[in-house]
Design a protein around this motif. Structure first.
Motif, mmCIF file in Angstrom:
data_model
loop_
_atom_site.group_PDB
_atom_site.id
_atom_site.type_symbol
_atom_site.label_atom_id
_atom_site.label_comp_id
_atom_site.label_asym_id
_atom_site.label_seq_id
_atom_site.Cartn_x
_atom_site.Cartn_y
_atom_site.Cartn_z
ATOM 1 N N GLU A 20 0.827 -1.207 0.000
ATOM 2 C CA GLU A 20 0.000 0.000 0.000
ATOM 3 C C GLU A 20 0.865 1.264 0.000
ATOM 4 O OE1 GLU A 20 -2.166 -3.467 1.186
ATOM 5 O OE2 GLU A 20 -0.444 -2.593 2.197
ATOM 6 N N GLU A 21 1.973 1.219 0.756
ATOM 7 C CA GLU A 21 2.881 2.368 0.773
ATOM 8 C C GLU A 21 3.508 2.563 -0.613
ATOM 9 O OE1 GLU A 21 6.851 4.076 3.043
ATOM 10 O OE2 GLU A 21 6.071 2.122 3.656
ATOM 11 N N ALA A 22 3.854 1.475 -1.285
ATOM 12 C CA ALA A 22 4.402 1.564 -2.647
ATOM 13 C C ALA A 22 3.384 2.214 -3.579
ATOM 14 C CB ALA A 22 4.796 0.187 -3.156
ATOM 15 N N LEU A 23 2.117 1.840 -3.434
ATOM 16 C CA LEU A 23 1.066 2.448 -4.256
ATOM 17 C C LEU A 23 0.926 3.941 -3.977
ATOM 18 C CD1 LEU A 23 -1.716 -0.291 -4.175
ATOM 19 C CD2 LEU A 23 -0.430 0.521 -6.163
ATOM 20 N N GLU A 24 1.052 4.319 -2.717
ATOM 21 C CA GLU A 24 0.961 5.740 -2.375
ATOM 22 C C GLU A 24 2.078 6.533 -3.052
ATOM 23 O OE1 GLU A 24 -1.502 7.485 -0.962
ATOM 24 O OE2 GLU A 24 -2.531 5.550 -1.049
ATOM 25 N N TRP A 25 3.300 5.985 -3.047
ATOM 26 C CA TRP A 25 4.399 6.666 -3.726
ATOM 27 C C TRP A 25 4.146 6.725 -5.224
ATOM 28 C CZ3 TRP A 25 7.574 9.966 -1.815
ATOM 29 C CH2 TRP A 25 7.907 9.903 -0.457
ATOM 30 N N ALA A 26 3.625 5.658 -5.808
ATOM 31 C CA ALA A 26 3.333 5.636 -7.246
ATOM 32 C C ALA A 26 2.328 6.732 -7.600
ATOM 33 C CB ALA A 26 2.809 4.269 -7.663
ATOM 34 N N LYS A 27 1.320 6.926 -6.769
ATOM 35 C CA LYS A 27 0.287 7.929 -7.052
ATOM 36 C C LYS A 27 0.822 9.357 -6.989
ATOM 37 C CE LYS A 27 -2.861 6.138 -4.193
ATOM 38 N NZ LYS A 27 -4.163 5.928 -3.513
ATOM 39 N N ARG A 28 1.973 9.559 -6.346
ATOM 40 C CA ARG A 28 2.568 10.894 -6.236
ATOM 41 C C ARG A 28 3.469 11.251 -7.414
ATOM 42 N NH1 ARG A 28 4.607 10.130 -0.032
ATOM 43 N NH2 ARG A 28 2.559 9.668 0.823
ATOM 44 N N ALA A 29 3.732 10.315 -8.304
ATOM 45 C CA ALA A 29 4.646 10.571 -9.424
ATOM 46 C C ALA A 29 4.115 11.718 -10.287
ATOM 47 C CB ALA A 29 4.805 9.315 -10.274
#
Length: 139
Positions: free
Chosen positions: A89-98
């Motif tokens: 989930e944390e990886a997804l959060e970082w992906a959404k900030r790109a």
């Protein structure tokens, strides 16, 4: 756990990119990378050059090399980040900030680790892999 964020684009995103201020792109990506560095999650990341590379096809008895990349624009990837996070989930959060534009996509994939080789701990190359990771500082 590590995740790879694989950057993909549509033809529209590529066209939009060509019409954008390149310094603004550099600044947005730089700020994104810096935020991941400050958070301690960035392991690696690179963009890929636009000029064609090569494709090595293993479909036959011997590998065949041809000019690449191959396929439709949406099948190619333009760059990547490898991040270390506590959860998917944390990886997804970082992906959404790109800082990507419409038509761009990030594929989020978990990078394999020692848990994927349970039952093979005594394998010569599983053991060597541990040593290689330590030597390279990629543990």
């Amino acid at each position: 756990m590590k995740h790879m964020l694989i950057m993909r684009a549509t033809e529209q995103a590529v066209e939009d990119y060509e019409n954008m201020d390149f310094e603004a792109i550099i600044n947005a990506m730089g700020a994104y990378n810096e935020s991941m560095i400050k958070a301690g999650v960035l392991v690696a990341g690179e963009g890929l050059a636009q000029e064609a590379g090569y494709v090595v096809d293993f479909a036959g008895e011997t590998p065949i090399v041809s000019d690449g990349p191959y396929g439709e624009v949406h099948e190619l990837f333009n760059g990547f980040w490898i991040i270390q996070t506590a959860t998917p989930e944390e990886a997804l959060e970082w992906a959404k900030r790109a800082p990507l534009t419409a038509g761009s996509k990030l594929e989020v994939r978990r990078v394999t680790d020692e848990t994927d080789f349970a039952g093979f701990e005594d394998n010569e190359y599983v053991e060597k892999e541990k040593g290689w990771r330590a030597e390279l500082g990629t543990e």
